[in-house]
Design an enzyme around this catalytic site. Structure first.
Site, PDB file in Angstrom:
ATOM      1  CE  LYS A   1      -3.981   2.258   1.996  1.00 23.62           C
ATOM      2  NZ  LYS A   1      -3.480   3.538   1.457  1.00 23.62           N
TER       3      LYS A   1
ATOM      4  CE  LYS B   1      -8.684   2.360   4.505  1.00 20.06           C
ATOM      5  NZ  LYS B   1      -8.860   3.719   3.986  1.00 20.06           N
TER       6      LYS B   1
END
Length: 496
Positions: free
Chosen positions: A209, A364
């Site tokens: 990420k 996430k």
């Protein structure tokens, strides 16, 4: 159609808290809108004129004082034309020229219409009718299936053209993903750990990420268009990304990815440096939505990754592993953070691309909790921060479109950020109460925190623990901020 019809509808919608009643009121109006005015009316109903932001805000309107008209005469067509004229004004003296056009427009408006115009143009339309409610109303007014209306809006990048098709009797079923037309991106929910994410979604693509800027890259022949997360086109500002797209071995595709700046060693720059105008950006792609004229969004992620691997070379693909093993995913995530990235994304390999949705199949995972919150007010500083707006009042998004205060922070602010936010917050100022400046809820700020705790001090019942500013999110709108339910959910991941 007269503007008064939209103003009256807005008042009636604001007067009820029931979603079904709001939908019914809006549907009644939408069923009567002439075809040529549908785009303009839909924009007004969601509080976002189709011309976008064009340099007329609270400061401009506050200096315009005109007596309201006694009778309603202003039409949607005339109002929309005036906004188009204002949006086209640029150059030296443009602010004054815009004010002249706006003054003439307001002079023709009744008191209710003047108030409505000011609220729409300053982002203060509070009627509880977001895009989802208006989409429901379009479906009801047109008889089109709601799923088709929503899907069309996502694929067209805008509810207005989808509404126009539905309300004029055109089919929505044949609308597919189109090259060179921005598509609302799929978003992710948050998980507290790798184990929690894998337990929720199963075998997954675990990907770095990045702390960068979301980009969607379209190519059709020799034409390339690059869109931001909010579907603003930035092609002319990122020639390096355009060149990468033109070098790929296909002349038609849509790619989803992240762009970041790298230093001389190949390490990622901080977000604020990545977003600097002089930074050379490098794209890292993690998904392909269309290839050679074929839409791929209804294919599984594992199949889309296979196409991505054939289209995009390794150096422009986001590093990932496919696994359902926590023991394999955890060191991969640790390595990502050690390299300067935010954490990892965990995406179910069987997931479809849910354009415009915050899908439960994408998670996430960050080592530090972060929330995207909205600045509601700020306090004038003291000591070395005298003259700067410092202590921020932070709000999460409530179910009714209002914002629920969850805490304050003055930590993490550099001198440059203090100067910038002081200017911006004064531009957004609504009222002053002693040393507190209340502002329009428009600025989204990313807050790092150690967790939340139960609290009776704030209406949401929670308060942030050790909150500090990481960055402002210019790429996010206030209606994309984290919800109060999301903040409350962190009670289970931190100390009470």
């Amino acid at each position: 159609m007269k503007l008064a019809s939209v103003v009256d509808t807005s008042k009636r919608v604001a007067a009820t808290s029931k979603r079904s009643e709001k939908v019914g009121i809006l549907a009644t109006l939408l069923a009567t809108v002439p075809a040529g005015e549908i785009d303009a009316v839909v924009g007004l109903l969601v509080g976002e004129p189709r011309q976008g932001r064009f340099g007329v805000g609270w400061a401009t309107l506050a200096n315009i004082h005109t007596e309201p008209a006694c009778e309603s005469s202003l039409t949607i067509h005339e109002f929309d034309d005036a906004l188009t004229t204002v949006a086209s004004i640029s150059g030296v003296g443009s602010q004054g020229d815009r004010a002249v056009v706006m003054a003439a427009l307001l002079q023709r408006a009744t008191a209710d219409e003047q108030q409505y115009i000011r609220r729409v143009l300053t982002g203060e339309l509070r009627q509880g009718a977001n895009e989802g409610v208006v989409a429901d109303a379009v479906a009801r007014a047109s008889g089109a299936p709601l799923d088709e209306v929503r899907r069309a809006a996502m694929l067209l990048g805008d509810l207005a053209p989808a509404a126009r098709r539905a309300l004029t009797g055109q089919s929505l079923a044949d609308i597919g993903l189109q090259s060179l037309v921005g598509v609302q991106p799929m978003l992710a929910t948050t998980s507290a750990s790798i184990a929690e994410a894998l337990a929720a979604v199963g075998r997954s693509s675990v990907e770095w990420k990045l702390d960068g800027a979301r980009v969607q890259v379209h190519r059709a022949g020799g034409q390339v268009r690059v869109f931001t997360r909010n579907l603003n086109e930035i092609s002319d500002r990122v020639p390096e990304i355009v060149q990468v797209a033109l070098a790929l071995p296909s002349d038609e595709f849509v790619l989803d990815g992240e762009a970041i700046g790298l230093d001389a060693t190949g390490s990622p720059l901080k977000f604020q440096d990545t977003m600097h105008a002089d930074t050379q950006l490098v794209p890292f792609f993690f998904d392909v939505l269309q290839h050679d004229g074929r839409s791929l969004i209804d294919m599984s992620l594992v199949d889309r990754k296979a196409v991505l691997g054939e289209l995009v070379p390794d150096r422009y693909r986001l590093p990932s592993i496919d696994t359902d093993d926590v023991g394999a995913a955890t060191p991969f995530a640790v390595d990502a953070v050690a390299r300067g990235h935010e954490g990892v994304m965990v995406k179910a390999l069987d997931s479809l691309y849910q354009a415009g949705r915050r899908g439960a199949t994408w998670r996430k995972v960050k080592p530090v909790h972060t929330l995207d919150l909205v600045v509601l007010a700020a306090e004038w500083g003291h000591g070395r921060r005298t003259g700067w707006l410092s202590n921020l009042h932070l709000g999460a998004r409530g179910a009714d479109g209002e914002f629920v205060m969850v805490g304050k922070t003055f930590k993490g602010l550099t001198d440059d950020l203090l100067r910038w936010q002081t200017d911006e917050l004064q531009r957004l100022a609504l009222a002053t109460d002693g040393h507190v400046v209340h502002v329009r809820p428009e600025l989204v700020v990313e807050i790092a925190l150690d967790g939340v705790q139960r609290s009776t001090r704030y209406p949401g019942g929670v308060a942030l623990r050790f909150a500090r500013v990481r960055r402002y999110r210019a790429d996010k709108r206030a209606d994309e901020a984290d919800t109060i339910e999301g903040v409350q959910a962190l009670l289970s991941t931190g100390p009470e």
